[in-house]
Design an enzyme around this catalytic site. Structure first.
Site, PDB file in Angstrom:
ATOM      1  N   ASP A   1       0.677  -1.177   0.037  1.00  0.00           N
ATOM      2  CA  ASP A   1       0.101   0.028   0.049  1.00  0.00           C
ATOM      3  C   ASP A   1       0.824   1.357  -0.184  1.00  0.00           C
ATOM      4  OD1 ASP A   1      -1.656  -2.103   0.889  1.00  0.00           O
ATOM      5  OD2 ASP A   1      -2.415  -1.328   2.590  1.00  0.00           O
TER       6      ASP A   1
ATOM      7  N   GLN B   1       4.397   0.401   2.049  1.00  0.00           N
ATOM      8  CA  GLN B   1       4.582  -0.916   2.828  1.00  0.00           C
ATOM      9  C   GLN B   1       5.677  -1.464   1.902  1.00  0.00           C
ATOM     10  OE1 GLN B   1       2.157  -2.341   5.548  1.00  0.00           O
ATOM     11  NE2 GLN B   1       2.805  -0.257   6.038  1.00  0.00           N
TER      12      GLN B   1
ATOM     13  N   GLU C   1     -10.889  -2.295   4.274  1.00  0.00           N
ATOM     14  CA  GLU C   1      -9.431  -1.901   4.458  1.00  0.00           C
ATOM     15  C   GLU C   1      -9.373  -0.359   3.871  1.00  0.00           C
ATOM     16  OE1 GLU C   1      -6.672  -5.707   4.972  1.00  0.00           O
ATOM     17  OE2 GLU C   1      -7.060  -5.173   3.035  1.00  0.00           O
TER      18      GLU C   1
HETATM   19  C1  FRU Z   1      -3.895  -3.820   2.614  1.00  0.00           C
HETATM   20  C2  FRU Z   1      -3.231  -3.942   3.916  1.00  0.00           C
HETATM   21  C3  FRU Z   1      -3.576  -2.917   4.931  1.00  0.00           C
HETATM   22  C4  FRU Z   1      -2.668  -3.365   5.987  1.00  0.00           C
HETATM   23  C5  FRU Z   1      -1.391  -3.548   5.180  1.00  0.00           C
HETATM   24  C6  FRU Z   1      -0.335  -4.414   5.668  1.00  0.00           C
HETATM   25  O1  FRU Z   1      -3.284  -4.393   1.659  1.00  0.00           O
HETATM   26  O2  FRU Z   1      -3.773  -5.325   4.213  1.00  0.00           O
HETATM   27  O3  FRU Z   1      -5.074  -3.412   5.649  1.00  0.00           O
HETATM   28  O4  FRU Z   1      -2.494  -1.961   7.028  1.00  0.00           O
HETATM   29  O5  FRU Z   1      -2.134  -4.194   3.978  1.00  0.00           O
HETATM   30  O6  FRU Z   1       0.585  -4.489   5.000  1.00  0.00           O
END
Ligand code: FRU
Length: 483
Positions: free
Chosen positions: A40, A56, A223
């Site tokens: 993300d 991420q 999410e």
């Molecule tokens: C979405 C997610 C979020 C979480 C992150 C972890 O892709 O699952 O909800 O914070 O990725 O990497």
């Protein structure tokens, strides 16, 4: 870096980044991880003249791993420079991963909120949905995106509603008047997704002020929520602003959902007050392609609302990415300007991309081009009663026929251009224009001024473009963004 866990992770990360090579599918203007895995977009913001994008990041494996926040900057949202890693999972409150979050900028300070993920040792048979997990809301500040102050825990499981599971995450913060607001995504114990809305006078003390869900159950988890308002520019606009609640729902099945991705990202236009009483209009997809999830938006100093998505898909086993063999996987979408016209939400690549256009070609009806790896193609003035076909790299067909716009790979093999991807399509009343923005291993299609988009990774053997669009005007440019 005084924390020994953070300093060792930092040292190891630098070792793996040093030997990294992106290989034949290296992108030229899309944000990619230096090595390993990206998901993300996080903490998107503008500070002074610089745009910051965090991501991420799991540098140690292209298949993912412990999550930290990688950091890149740009002066124009087209050329991105990797700056290193900003936040490590180095505290008891985030040791299972620095999960997704956002940055709210005020007076030159980035106020960053993220989810500190914690998974307890599985001695008691935890299911990690209702038991065994902590979802900590953590607040940290920075004035440069590089150096961060101490991590402050502002909410934990006990602060979320009792009928939610331990899946609460992805804080997104904004300000309205004297009050700060935060949305978080949540999974209720009855397996419905919802958005929690919190308010705060000072960014530290947060109180729940609303819970938003759809009238009928729409998946088990929502999410990465986001909320923003767009001025409506159309002459038939019914409201001055369009209120948008963006979510990435998991667990949609049946009907048309079965032919789409495992998880979806889209938005509800909302009527009323997001912080108290509101209703949601039907869900609309942000993107109908194979690779799009967890988008986040921010506002630039010149007032534009910019959306960036993760050009990837979690838990998708039927297709793959051929970059994994070069030690990296996934990228961001091109940043997109989001606007509203006559109640419709539109996405369009940031205008800065146009300054990288070179070698313009303009023709009518048909076009054939070879060997272009990064390009911008616009087919305008389309006669919606005529079929249209665009073929990329001999194997990716974009077609308009019988009111249906389709993105289809003609070879479904895991080693083919689509690496296992097959078909995605949506029904449209009309087709006016199509814009295709391609980088070395990605395709983004903007249909009808960006009312609908299709994003996908692709892995060409030979690059080529064939357009058959009777009656339409076709423009094609090289995109030369490589430094
Ligand atoms: C979405 C997610 C979020 C979480 C992150 C972890 O892709 O699952 O909800 O914070 O990725 O990497």
């Amino acid at each position: 870096m005084s924390n020994p866990l953070a300093s060792d992770l930092n040292a190891l990360r630098q070792v793996v980044e040093k030997s990294a090579r992106h290989g034949r599918y290296a992108q030229t203007f899309h944000l990619v991880p230096p090595v390993g895995w990206l998901n993300d977009p996080n903490g998107l913001c503008q500070l002074g003249d610089t745009y910051h994008a965090f991501f991420q990041y799991s540098p140690f494996s292209a298949e993912g791993g412990v999550k930290m926040w990688g950091h890149s900057t740009s002066s124009d949202m087209v050329r991105w420079s990797y700056e290193g890693t900003a936040l490590y999972p180095d505290q008891p409150v985030d040791v299972g991963g620095v999960y997704s979050g956002s940055a709210y900028v005020e007076d030159g300070v980035m106020h960053v909120f993220y989810t500190g993920n914690v998974k307890h040792e599985d001695e008691d048979g935890y299911d990690y949905v209702n038991t065994g997990r902590e979802a900590n809301t953590i607040y940290v500040t920075s004035t440069d995106g590089v150096n961060f102050g101490p991590k402050k825990l502002v909410m934990g499981n006990a602060d979320y509603p009792g009928d939610d599971t331990e899946h609460v995450r992805d804080p997104k913060v904004w300000r309205d008047g004297d009050t700060y607001y935060m949305v978080q995504g949540a999974r209720k114990k009855d397996d419905t997704g919802e958005v929690l809305v919190f308010s705060s006078p000072n960014l530290v003390n947060w109180e729940l002020c609303n819970r938003i869900t759809s009238n009928t159950r729409f998946g088990y988890m929502w999410e990465c929520p986001d909320y923003f308002e767009l001025p409506d520019t159309g002459e038939f606009a019914r409201h001055e602003v369009v209120q948008v609640l963006s979510v990435s729902p998991q667990g949609l099945h049946g009907g048309d959902w079965d032919r789409r991705n495992v998880y979806q990202s889209g938005y509800f236009v909302l009527l009323g007050d997001v912080t108290s009483i509101c209703t949601l209009f039907p869900f609309a997809l942000w993107d109908a392609g194979f690779d799009f999830y967890a988008p986040q938006t921010f506002q630039t100093d010149d007032g534009r609302r910019i959306l960036i998505g993760w050009m990837g898909m979690p838990d998708e086993k039927s297709y793959t990415n051929l970059t994994v063999r070069d030690g990296w996987q996934h990228c961001f979408t091109v940043p997109r300007e989001v606007s509203a016209k006559n109640g419709r939400v539109l996405q369009w690549p940031v205008r800065e991309l146009e300054s990288y256009r070179t070698n313009e070609q303009r023709v009518s009806d048909t076009l054939v081009a070879k060997d272009m790896r990064a390009f911008d193609l616009l087919v305008d003035g389309i006669d919606a009663n005529e079929p249209l076909t665009i073929v990329l790299a001999n194997q990716l067909e974009l077609t308009w026929r019988d009111r249906r716009f389709e993105m289809r790979f003609t070879d479904e093999d895991m080693e083919s251009v689509g690496a296992g991807r097959k078909s995605r399509f949506e029904f449209l009343d009309e087709l006016r224009n199509v814009r295709v923005v391609c980088d070395v291993s990605s395709v983004e299609v903007f249909v009808n001024d960006g009312e609908l988009t299709f994003s996908s990774r692709y892995y060409p053997v030979a690059y080529g473009i064939d357009v058959m669009a009777p009656g339409a005007e076709i423009s094609l440019w090289d995109l030369e963004a490589e430094a």
